[in-house]
Design an enzyme around this catalytic site. Structure first.
Site, PDB file in Angstrom:
ATOM      1  N   LYS A  87       0.727  -1.174  -0.013  1.00 15.89           N
ATOM      2  CA  LYS A  87      -0.019  -0.175  -0.089  1.00 15.89           C
ATOM      3  C   LYS A  87       0.828   1.205  -0.039  1.00 15.89           C
ATOM      4  CE  LYS A  87      -3.975   0.625   0.871  1.00 15.89           C
ATOM      5  NZ  LYS A  87      -5.283   0.421   1.054  1.00 15.89           N
ATOM      6  N   GLU A 120      -6.430  12.702   2.316  1.00 17.78           N
ATOM      7  CA  GLU A 120      -7.605  12.445   2.842  1.00 17.78           C
ATOM      8  C   GLU A 120      -7.751  13.205   4.046  1.00 17.78           C
ATOM      9  OE1 GLU A 120      -7.856   7.929   3.497  1.00 17.78           O
ATOM     10  OE2 GLU A 120      -6.129   7.865   2.059  1.00 17.78           O
TER      11      GLU A 120
END
Ligand code: ARG
Length: 457
Positions: free
Chosen positions: A283, A290
């Site tokens: 990841k 965000e």
């Protein structure tokens, strides 16, 4: 410990009650502004002959010592002294003796705190404007490199029409330009001095409000002492301007997040602005984007909070107003951080031009070109829309795109379509030909970039 206002009291509040009423835990962020305001006030008292010059000198000297300590982070604040104003006044008296008690002549904490807030916001808004401009410069630089980078443009998050990637980036430039204008415009209402309004009715001392305003660098003074101590519009306005800015950053953040997915792959964020997963080794998460999207929520909350605090308060000062501070401090902190991070994120991101190119070549975002082509040849646009729609449907059934459809098949729908349609359908041509003012055509984008540069000059 006796309170500075303790004369008429027979007993003191318990520590936990003091704790509830105190603002020192957060208003210590106003320490510099409070000292600055006191210096101006006492200087004015001297000029007006309200205090003897010798006392003024002693007080100024004491304030200067507190300032040095404040800069070195050496001041020790206490809840027992409630807020920044009483803490500093007490420290001054401890430092220079009873003469320190003359500082508060012709002044109230009500005009004092309002003055501090005006001074504080004036500085911070200038900082915000500077960071917006910095971000705009970075956007402009990225845009300049991608005038000819063709990308899909969206409506309803469905492919709509091909665009210049610079055009997309520049849309955010103009949102930021409006944000900047709003903040700059609001400075007019921040740059006003409430000092000298006293508790709310003015004072019997022959003060010179224009003098203290001038010493503090304010452009104007409040015309009404009651308005001066109860006005918090300038903070509401700051929170409102910040909410809109955060809305813009949040929309941009959402696009950054989408573009970074495997599904889009339009950009790659720099490692320095991404994070990993504690369990999934592959990841690379766009956490910063965000977080900015998420932080818009707290800024909106701060705006709603203050509007709600103010709505039922009678004139003039009410202790409710102490609730104006944390939301404002938090918003300043959030907005400055978000702007800095976003600028870095955009400056270091890699635009995947190949991926954008292939994306725009494998969709129907050139369908409007065919409809416009037919309309230009005299077919009513509504009919041209229908013909194109049918051809799109044919392509979908065959699993191909408009550029792959043979001329003979196109001509089954309209004989107006000729060989030159293939050059018209090329996405580059689709962008180039959108040369209407403010459109995505390369020439228009270049004009836009010049206009943007002029805004920053
Ligand atoms: N700590 C107070 C505030 O932030 C300062 C003003 C207090 N004035 C008063 N009359 N109690 O609002």
């Amino acid at each position: 410990m006796t309170k500075l206002w303790g004369g008429r009291f027979q007993k003191s509040a318990e520590a936990w009650v003091d704790e509830f009423g105190a603002s020192i835990g957060f208003d210590q962020q106003l320490v510099m502004e409070d000292l600055e305001g006191s210096k101006a006030h006492v200087t004015m008292l001297g000029i007006q002959g309200i205090l003897p010059q010798a006392d003024v000198e002693l007080i100024l000297n004491g304030l200067q010592q507190l300032l040095v300590k404040a800069e070195a982070d050496e001041l020790e604040f206490t809840v027992a002294n409630e807020d920044i104003h009483l803490n500093l006044e007490k420290m001054l008296i401890d430092l220079i003796g009873p003469v320190g008690g003359k500082l508060h002549t012709g002044r109230s904490r009500n005009d004092q705190v309002a003055t501090d807030m005006h001074l504080f916001l004036k500085k911070r808004v200038a900082e915000v404007i500077g960071l917006i401009e910095n971000f705009q410069k970075t956007l402009l630089q990225q845009a300049e490199q991608h005038v000819e980078t063709i990308a899909p443009g969206y409506t309803h998050l469905q492919r709509a029409q091909p665009i210049s990637f610079a055009h997309h980036l520049m849309a955010y430039f103009w949102m930021l330009e409006r944000d900047k204008q709003r903040y700059s415009e609001s400075l007019k209402r921040i740059d006003i001095s409430p000092l000298g309004a006293g508790a709310m009715a003015g004072t019997t001392f022959p003060i010179d409000r224009l003098k203290s305003a001038e010493l503090l660098g304010f452009a104007d003074v409040y015309a009404n002492s009651m308005d001066a101590v109860s006005d918090r519009d300038f903070i509401v306005e700051f929170l409102s301007n910040s909410s809109l800015l955060m809305a813009h950053l949040s929309r941009f953040a959402e696009e950054i997040i989408l573009w970074s997915t495997d599904e889009f792959k339009f950009i790659e964020l720099d490692d320095a602005f991404s994070t990993g997963s504690s369990i999934m080794p592959q990841k690379k998460n766009p956490d910063m984007a965000e977080l900015i999207r998420g932080k818009s929520g707290r800024v909106y909350g701060n705006l709603m909070g203050l509007l709600t605090v103010l709505k039922g308060t009678p004139l003039t000062y009410n202790k409710d107003m102490q609730e104006d501070k944390e939301g404002m401090f938090d918003t300043v902190h959030t907005v400055l951080g978000a702007l800095k991070i976003f600028e870095g994120m955009v400056a270091t991101m890699t635009v995947n031009t190949e991926r954008l190119h292939s994306a725009v070549h494998s969709d129907f975002s050139n369908a409007t070109e065919l409809a416009d082509y037919l309309a230009a040849k005299g077919m009513p646009f509504r009919e041209a829309h229908e013909v194109t729609g049918k051809l799109v449907f044919t392509c979908i059934q065959r699993g191909i795109y408009l550029l792959d459809l043979p001329l003979a098949d196109m001509q089954k729908e309209s004989l107006l379509i000729e060989e030159d349609i293939y050059t018209v359908l090329a996405p580059e041509a689709a962008v180039r030909r959108r040369n209407s003012l403010g459109g995505t055509g390369f020439e228009q984008v270049k004009i836009q970039l010049e206009k943007a540069k002029a805004c920053l000059a």
